[in-house]
Enzyme design. Structure first.
Site, PDB file in Angstrom:
ATOM      1  CG  ASP A  64      -2.011  -1.073   1.125  1.00 37.39           C
ATOM      2  OD1 ASP A  64      -2.283  -1.500   0.189  1.00 37.39           O
ATOM      3  OD2 ASP A  64      -2.340  -1.589   2.262  1.00 37.39           O
ATOM      4  CE1 TYR A 125       4.566  -6.176   3.599  1.00 39.94           C
ATOM      5  CE2 TYR A 125       3.936  -8.643   3.578  1.00 39.94           C
ATOM      6  CZ  TYR A 125       3.841  -7.242   2.957  1.00 39.94           C
ATOM      7  OH  TYR A 125       3.310  -7.180   1.895  1.00 39.94           O
TER       8      TYR A 125
END
Length: 281
Positions: A64, A125
């Site tokens: 994003d 992540y």
């Protein structure tokens, strides 16, 4: 999206990284906003002198706006003749053409069955948070979130561990029509580094839209004492969005690594992933 490159084309794997601060995410957008995909495709078009043709990238994780990547992977299908003409100097030419907040580190011919998105075994992540009263180190301000309550890393870690496994993460995801929200988390943990930064690390087969940032939001509420250690799992089991779960800001999140199986297992892996992602649970 083809399992393999079409006849006359060769599939090229790109290993890359970027600072997401000034990007509106990975994917190209109709409004012309600056994105990582558009920058790389524009650079490819320029250095290969194919101004009227865009060779589209497929990426492992569509990050994003504001999210960073250290170990992103993508692929592009190029005509065999074009690759043969440019491959020796393509990497250096891209370095000269790309802006300094995105780098391509390697360009390699992919093995048969490789697909950057569907052949991936897992993505890893890390979300970084600082809870020092004085704020964030100015040199890290674009990569670390400041949380103005002291965090208990031990209870955050315990709460994170409760989400490990295959579950329906609808409560932590932005729902997309027809898409499954079932994912498998392999590892989820929280630690404090020597310099005091809290690192929230998660590894899963794939992630739903906003899933990582929503889970981090829940863990922060546990860490600062606003919720109990069992609350993130209670939210998961309810399978509906909880208004108390906030999607934290994107700049603390970095895609660190994407893993793939051995070459001989690539095609089966991506076919399996396509079947799973296509199911609605």
């Amino acid at each position: 999206m083809s399992d393999e490159a079409q006849p006359g084309y060769v599939r090229i794997r790109l290993d890359l990284s970027y600072d997401g601060t000034d990007f509106h995410g990975w994917a190209k957008q109709a409004g012309g906003q600056r994105t990582v995909q558009a920058e790389i495709e524009d650079a490819l078009r320029t250095v290969t002198r194919t101004k009227d043709t865009t060779y589209e990238l497929t990426v492992a994780g569509r990050t994003d706006a504001g999210v960073h990547a250290r170990g992103q992977v993508a692929h592009v299908d190029l005509p065999v003749e074009l690759w043969a003409e440019h491959q020796e100097k393509l990497l250096k030419r891209l370095a000269g053409r790309l802006p300094k907040d995105v780098r391509v580190w390697a360009l390699t011919e992919a093995a048969p069955g490789f697909n950057a998105r569907f052949a991936a075994l897992w993505r890893r992540y890390i979300y970084r948070v600082a809870d020092r009263p004085g704020g964030v180190d100015p040199l890290l301000r674009n990569h670390v979130l400041w949380h103005d309550w002291e965090l208990d890393v031990a209870v955050m870690d315990a709460a994170a561990k409760s989400l490990v496994g295959e579950h329906d993460f609808a409560a932590y995801a932005k729902k997309r029509e027809g898409a499954s929200t079932v994912r498998e988390i392999f590892d989820f943990g929280v630690r404090r580094t020597a310099d005091g930064v809290v690192e929230i690390e998660v590894r899963a087969d794939a992630f739903c839209h906003n899933q990582v940032r929503s889970m981090v939001g829940a863990l922060l509420f546990v860490g600062d004492g606003h919720r109990g250690v069992s609350w993130p799992r209670d939210v998961l089991d309810a399978r509906v969005r909880d208004s108390a779960v906030h999607v934290v800001r994107p700049h603390g999140l970095t895609l660190e690594e994407v893993a793939y199986p051995a070459d001989g297992q690539l095609l089966e892996r991506q076919r399996q992933a396509r079947r799973v992602r296509g199911r609605v649970h």
